[in-house]
Design an enzyme around this catalytic site. Structure first.
Site, short mmCIF file in Angstrom:
data_model
loop_
_atom_site.label_atom_id
_atom_site.label_comp_id
_atom_site.label_asym_id
_atom_site.label_seq_id
_atom_site.Cartn_x
_atom_site.Cartn_y
_atom_site.Cartn_z
N GLU B 29 1.62 6.98 -9.62
CA GLU B 29 2.90 7.15 -8.91
C GLU B 29 3.59 5.87 -9.13
OE1 GLU B 29 1.94 8.63 -5.20
OE2 GLU B 29 1.14 10.57 -6.03
N GLU B 60 -1.42 13.60 -5.98
CA GLU B 60 -2.64 13.04 -6.46
C GLU B 60 -3.62 14.01 -7.10
OE1 GLU B 60 -1.12 12.58 -3.44
OE2 GLU B 60 -0.68 10.50 -3.60
N ALA B 84 -5.63 4.28 -0.74
CA ALA B 84 -6.86 5.14 -0.65
C ALA B 84 -6.64 6.42 0.24
CB ALA B 84 -8.06 4.37 -0.31
N HIS B 129 -2.06 3.99 5.85
CA HIS B 129 -2.29 2.90 4.89
C HIS B 129 -3.12 1.86 5.20
CE1 HIS B 129 1.84 4.58 4.87
NE2 HIS B 129 1.86 4.27 3.71
#
Lengths: 401, 324
Positions: B29, B60, B84, B129
């Protein structure tokens, strides 16, 4: 009652006659949609194998037709024999394709350099490509000659020499992978094509939708073959889809969706050919819905009598793909009972031979357990292998391997 | 030598490898024209074009699924998962597919995908995040997991990952993405996987860490020095397969060990490290192995610095091994 409604729902596209009853508005709408979908169904042969009025017969040579017939028969015989082995306790698990064999021939237009990312019910595609009965049965037994070294349960084949990709049990994972293969083909500038198979139940997974989006956007040379066999284990197709058809979903991803009679091998090949050519010419992906029916259980562990009427598979036997192709071969003057008997005999003999050898072979050597996790076993795998081998030596001091 | 931060070092490695090997493809992305939200793929699109630097749809599982397909076909895909924390839609593709392809196909289908993903807290990113999910992937047979802690290692390790044939999760410590600067050779070089780096030698206690916790441990070691405690600091660099020898040799020398990571404690990577040390060096240990980790709570926002291990907590754990 719920069971009956489900059954009707499940057959709404293909059992029009059963819908003649008092229906609510939504069911009327469904009926209308079903009729339209039915009208869109691509068919070449009628139930007896006669070419339908106005239908175009795809160009297929006599030799190829006989090879197709041979392959479909082979699937049926192998399925029958393997399921019997399973019932006798010789084999842990099996999945048949009874009634769906013609849909496997979607691979007919593919070249050797093309790729296939299968699901678990396309035996015919494998045999067509040249996967041998020995490889097939050795895989089922997970023995020392299993091409995948006994790593997966039965029917999870893999043959990189054919560009047939390893099968996974979680449904749908192969669909974005097929798009990736096709994106790779496009990046490398080849005119190769990737084809992937999945069932109609799998169209409910996120992987299906994600893959369709990736394919539509990238215009990757991929052909999606959705085998709509009516049932995802015990759940009828109507519970997987509220759209006009499964093929109708294609429009949302910017690609054509085609419905084909999945029990009509000529129509299957015709539609697959068009889709493969589109892909090869850089025109992007196609979604094919092969409308067929799973006449037996999902697998050897299933019991369809619990969830559907016995009359349903019986009705579908009328549309049997082998019966229809046999009828067509007769029309074309290239069929004889003797020929069919010879083919059956040949396959039966090959199966017997392959089975006898397969069951005489032991499991792969214990030391192979730690191979192929990585290219080279790292220290922790070496350590674990040494431990296991030591255990084996202690348990069986005469084993010197 | 040039001074680079970790982002620039990663970017440099990708440039080198894409130049050298035309089968390397970057996808994810915003990785294309924009060059990635952290700029790690900056300039690649202009240098190598949209065929090899692909802005994918926002999904994803599709990014990893497509990368797997590309790798099966013979390419060298380097997918980026933007954070992640966003890797979980692709969990099945990574754990059940990518990591298993070689094994389940009896060696027929190696799948050399290198997934890059920034991980870790300390950037005021809240739960989605900030996570450090490395243990989930270390627990996955068939994957390698690599986490650099500085620019030089980031470049050399990434180049090594791109030249071996197993799937790798390459986790980048985003908290120190820009803060960690250092001299990086301009030329092509590799740092082998599975080899730890002894950042600082010491004699009283071994502190093992990776990624963004390495500078934290270094700071703790400095403070310890001031108290007369000599700490040996090991940067693991590869979490699987990890450098057991370097770790065990160090513990045999110091007799004490502390493991530090920002992921939650229970079943965290430190548990594996501690067990491995106990199995091999119990008789050398003067004290139980200390674990300095995040807590077993979702990653918080306002109180993230209370969550994150820091130099003082690490120092506390080191002292405890000496006082035991």
């Amino acid at each position: 009652m719920v069971q009956i409604l489900d059954t009707i729902g499940a057959c709404k596209y293909t059992h029009g006659g059963r819908l003649h009853r008092a229906l609510g508005d939504s069911e009327m709408a469904a009926k209308k949609a079903a009729k339209k979908a039915k009208d869109d169904l691509r068919v070449v042969l009628d139930n007896d194998g006669k070419v339908l009025k106005g239908a175009t017969v795809p160009e297929i040579s006599d030799d190829e037709l006989l090879k197709i017939f041979d392959t479909l028969l082979m699937v049926r015989i192998v399925d029958d024999r393997m399921m019997r082995l399973q019932r006798q306790g010789q084999l842990g698990f099996y999945m048949k394709s009874l009634g769906e064999e013609a849909s496997h021939l979607s691979v007919f237009p593919l070249r050797k350099s093309d790729w296939v990312l299968p699901s678990y019910r396309e035996q015919g595609a494998w045999f067509w490509a040249g996967y041998t009965i020995d490889d097939f049965i050795n895989q089922l037994f997970g023995n020392a000659e299993d091409p995948i070294k006994g790593r997966q349960m039965p029917v999870h084949h893999s043959a990189n020499w054919l560009n047939y990709v390893s099968i996974s049990s979680p449904v749908g994972t192969q669909i974005p992978q097929a798009v990736g293969v096709a994106m790779g083909m496009k990046i490398k500038g080849t005119d190769e094509v990737a084809m992937t198979f999945f069932g109609e139940g799998t169209s409910s997974t996120g992987e299906f939708h994600v893959a369709m989006t990736f394919a539509g956007v990238s215009k990757a040379p991929v052909v999606f073959v959705c085998r709509n066999n009516g049932w995802a284990i015990s759940v009828p197709q109507a519970k997987q889809n509220a759209a006009e058809s499964f093929a109708a979903k294609a429009v949302g991803y910017g690609m054509p969706g085609v419905r084909v009679d999945g029990n009509d091998v000529l129509a299957v090949i015709q539609v697959a050919r068009e889709a493969v050519e589109r892909a090869r010419n850089g025109e992007g992906p196609t979604l094919i819905e092969a409308v067929t029916y799973r006449r037996e259980g999902h697998s050897s562990s299933d019991d369809p009598s619990v969830y559907r009427a016995a009359s349903e598979p019986e009705e579908w036997a009328e549309k049997d793909p082998i019966k229809r192709l046999r009828g067509y071969l007769k029309e074309r003057g290239i069929y004889s009972e003797q020929l069919e008997a010879e083919i059956s005999e040949r396959h039966n003999a090959a199966i017997t031979r392959a089975y006898e050898r397969a069951q005489s072979l032991g499991a792969p050597d214990i030391s192979t357990l730690f191979e192929d996790v990585y290219e080279e076993p790292p220290w922790h795998l070496e350590e674990q292998r040494n431990y296991l081998m030591e255990q084996e030596r202690t348990r069986n001091p005469h084993h010197h391997n | 030598m040039t001074t680079m931060n970790i982002i620039q070092a990663v970017n440099n490695a990708l440039h080198i490898e894409m130049e050298r090997d035309s089968s390397v493809v970057v996808l994810g992305e915003d990785v294309g024209k924009f060059g990635g939200v952290f700029r790690a793929t900056s300039g690649l699109y202009d240098a190598f074009g949209g065929d090899r630097v692909i802005d994918t749809p926002l999904a994803e599982s599709g990014i990893i699924g497509a990368a797997i397909g590309m790798a099966l076909y013979g390419l060298r895909p380097v997918p980026e998962i933007q954070f992640a924390d966003f890797i979980f839609p692709a969990f099945d593709q990574i754990v059940n597919e990518l990591a298993k392809f070689r094994y389940r196909s009896g060696g027929q289908y190696p799948c050399p995908v290198v997934i890059r993903t920034p991980y870790g807290g300390g950037i005021r990113g809240g739960h989605y995040h900030s996570q450090s999910p490395e243990a989930l992937f270390v627990h996955t047979a068939g994957l390698k997991v690599v986490i650099p802690s500085n620019p030089r290692d980031a470049k050399g390790l990434l180049l090594a990952c791109l030249r071996q044939k197993d799937p790798v999760l390459f986790m980048e410590p985003k908290r120190i993405y820009r803060a960690s600067k250092g001299e990086v050779p301009e030329e092509d070089y590799e740092i082998p996987l599975g080899v730890a780096n002894v950042v600082k030698e010491g004699s009283d206690c071994t502190a093992v860490a990776y990624g963004a916790m390495v500078p934290v441990v270094e700071e703790a070691a400095k403070k310890a020095d001031a108290e007369g405690i000599s700490v040996e600091v090991i940067d693991l660099r590869t979490l699987l397969p990890f450098d057991i020898e370097t770790v065990v040799e160090s513990v045999k020398k110091t007799g004490r060990a502390v493991v530090v990571h920002e992921a939650p404690k229970t079943c965290g990577y430190g548990a594996e490290l501690a067990s491995s040390i106990y199995e091999r060096a119990l008789e050398y240990l003067e004290a139980p192995i200390g674990r300095v980790t995040g807590f077993d709570i979702p990653f918080p926002f306002s109180l993230e610095h209370e969550y994150m291990p820091n130099a003082d907590r690490t120092l506390g754990a080191i002292r405890k091994t000496l006082e035991w």
